[in-house]
Design an enzyme around this catalytic site. Structure first.
Site: not given
Ligand code: BGC
Length: 496
Positions: A34, A66, A91, A136, A180-181, A323, A325, A393
């Site tokens: 990323q 890129d 991290r 990741h 990761n995830e 993680n 959100y 996260e």
């Molecule tokens: C991922 C990240 C992603 C973030 C936001 C997570 O699922 O680990 O790489 O950018 O969510 O969508």
């Protein structure tokens, strides 16, 4: 005061100023693909994400990895930003094809491993702990050509790769995150066209890879535990996407749908590692077996874990990497057979998930539902005997702008809920990580979805980074180690 979010009731601490507990370390995160760019620098070979982005139409805004933030070239500016924030740790992830251009451990790239070694040294020199994610999502394309995560041999390839990193960096890196995830790269990459490697084998591919991921993780953990921990004395664990899931209403069918969805989305990966019994959650095993039989498959589409495999995977994480959100609410009321492909992961869940009536968010999967993080932390605590949790996260997506007050509100309310989980509920959270240090390549959404505390000018060859209001706010929170729910950041014009 008490507050209820559909189901469940919690007591909230009512204060505008809260001390950050002593044992809670604060940091930020990124991932190699990323931010690094340098996709073909030195002897690096393409990853599955390099190739995926090069196929027209695969990324929403037609961008690719890129260059992105060019951190492979400009990492020292990232270090200055980290120093500016005053974080306890950073991290970041290692790009497998940058370190092992063949995918296999027969050839280690001097430049590749040298890059991460410098990064680690320079972080330590400025007093910031390096926290390293081994994988990741950017698998070497050469390994994908051999089946990638669907090939059981990947458990060995991953263990070999982990050994290279422990050998090269483990004298200085004390926190390792293997994967990761797994859900995201398994379900989206092998069951849908949303993510690389775009296998689209719905209902079968995504289940084949789960077993291999868990075995790969377990081998890397055992390797660390036996051969490296005695001298390097660090920790090694896995990060699991732990967005909360529950019933949309309190009807028994919805409550059960919520539990099933949580087991599919989280327990699938966490149960085999953290539960006392080991193995996949019973609900998931039963549901996939039943649906497979109905659909005429001679056996369940979910490959079994043998007794030996269950034992190998069980207990292989020194912390619960978490993680988070947002949260979703499930109902069977509006579910109709045939609304999802048959077979598929969503059809196996057999219920419809929505974000409920919460305020719209520019990036849908980060809808602000702060009580959900508390519920998810409590779920982990209750299911797995209160393990130590690293929040690896948490963050909010916007589409533009530097005055990101919405992001600050999200962070304030989520951190407040985390503090309630620690102080009222007794969850053992010792790490909080904001996603992300700066705007970056948001996978198939491209650079249009912004997650950065720092805004990046992608049109400028220098990829200039400027702190958003949220960067000033987070810096202040870290410096004062106090969550002030009414704080307004003092913003200055600076760039890195
Ligand atoms: C991922 C990240 C992603 C973030 C936001 C997570 O699922 O680990 O790489 O950018 O969510 O969508």
């Amino acid at each position: 005061m008490t507050c209820s979010l559909f189901l469940g009731t919690y007591t909230e601490v009512q204060t505008k100023m809260r001390k950050i507990p002593q044992g809670l370390r604060l940091g930020v995160a990124t991932a190699a693909f990323q931010i690094e760019g340098g996709w073909n620098a030195s002897d690096k070979t393409p990853s599955i994400w390099d190739n995926f982005c090069h196929i027209p139409g695969r990324v929403a805004d037609g961008t690719n990895g890129d260059d992105t933030c060019k951190s492979y070239e400009f990492y020292q500016r990232d270090l200055k930003m980290l120093k500016f924030l005053g974080v306890d740790f950073y991290r970041f992830s290692v790009s497998w094809p940058r370190v092992l251009p063949n995918g296999f451990a027969n050839k280690i790239s001097k430049d590749g491993i040298g890059y991460y070694s410098k990064l680690v040294d320079e972080l330590i020199a400025i007093g910031i702990e390096p926290v390293v994610t081994i994988y990741h999502w950017d698998l070497p394309q050469s390994l994908q050509d051999l089946g990638g995560w669907a090939n059981p041999l990947i458990a060995e390839w991953f263990e070999d790769y982990a050994r290279v990193l422990y050998n090269a960096l483990g004298d200085r890196v004390k926190t390792w995150i293997t994967l990761n995830e797994p859900k995201q790269f398994g379900i989206y990459g092998y069951g849908t066209e949303r993510f690389a490697p775009d296998i689209c084998s719905a209902g079968t591919g995504e289940y084949m890879v789960v077993k291999n991921m868990l075995l790969a993780h377990a081998r890397a953990w055992h390797l660390y535990d036996k051969e490296f921990r005695p001298t390097q004395k660090g920790n090694c664990g896995i990060t699991i996407a732990t967005d909360f899931r529950e019933g949309l209403t309190d009807s028994p069918a919805d409550v059960e749908a919520g539990k099933l969805a949580l087991d599919f989305e989280v327990g699938f990966y966490s149960h085999p590692i953290f539960s006392k019994t080991g193995g996949f959650p019973e609900r998931v095993v039963k549901r996939i077996a039943e649906k497979s039989a109905e659909q005429g498959y001679p056996r369940s589409r979910l490959p079994e874990l043998s007794k030996e495999e269950i034992a190998l995977i069980s207990g292989t994480s020194d912390f619960f990497g978490f993680n988070h959100y947002s949260s979703k609410f499930y109902t069977t009321e509006t579910y109709k057979r045939g609304m999802f492909p048959i077979p598929s992961y969503n059809d196996d869940i057999g219920a419809v998930g929505t974000y409920g009536g919460y305020k719209e968010a520019p990036v849908i999967h980060t809808k602000k539902i702060p009580n959900g993080i508390r519920k998810a932390l409590n779920w982990v605590k209750d299911q797995y005997d209160n393990p130590e949790i690293f929040i690896t996260e948490n963050g909010y997506g916007t589409s533009s702008g530097s005055n990101d007050l919405e992001r600050i509100d999200y962070y304030k309310e989520y951190i407040n809920a985390v503090l309630d989980a620690i102080e009222v509920d007794g969850c053992r959270v010792s790490t909080y990580t904001a996603w992300s240090l700066m705007d970056n390549m948001e996978w198939s959404s491209g650079i249009g979805a912004k997650f950065g505390l720092f805004e990046v000018d992608f049109n400028d060859d220098q990829k200039t980074r400027r702190p958003r209001a949220s960067a000033f706010w987070y810096k202040d929170l870290i410096a004062k180690r106090t969550l002030d729910l009414e704080a307004k950041p003092q913003v200055e014009e600076i760039s890195f």
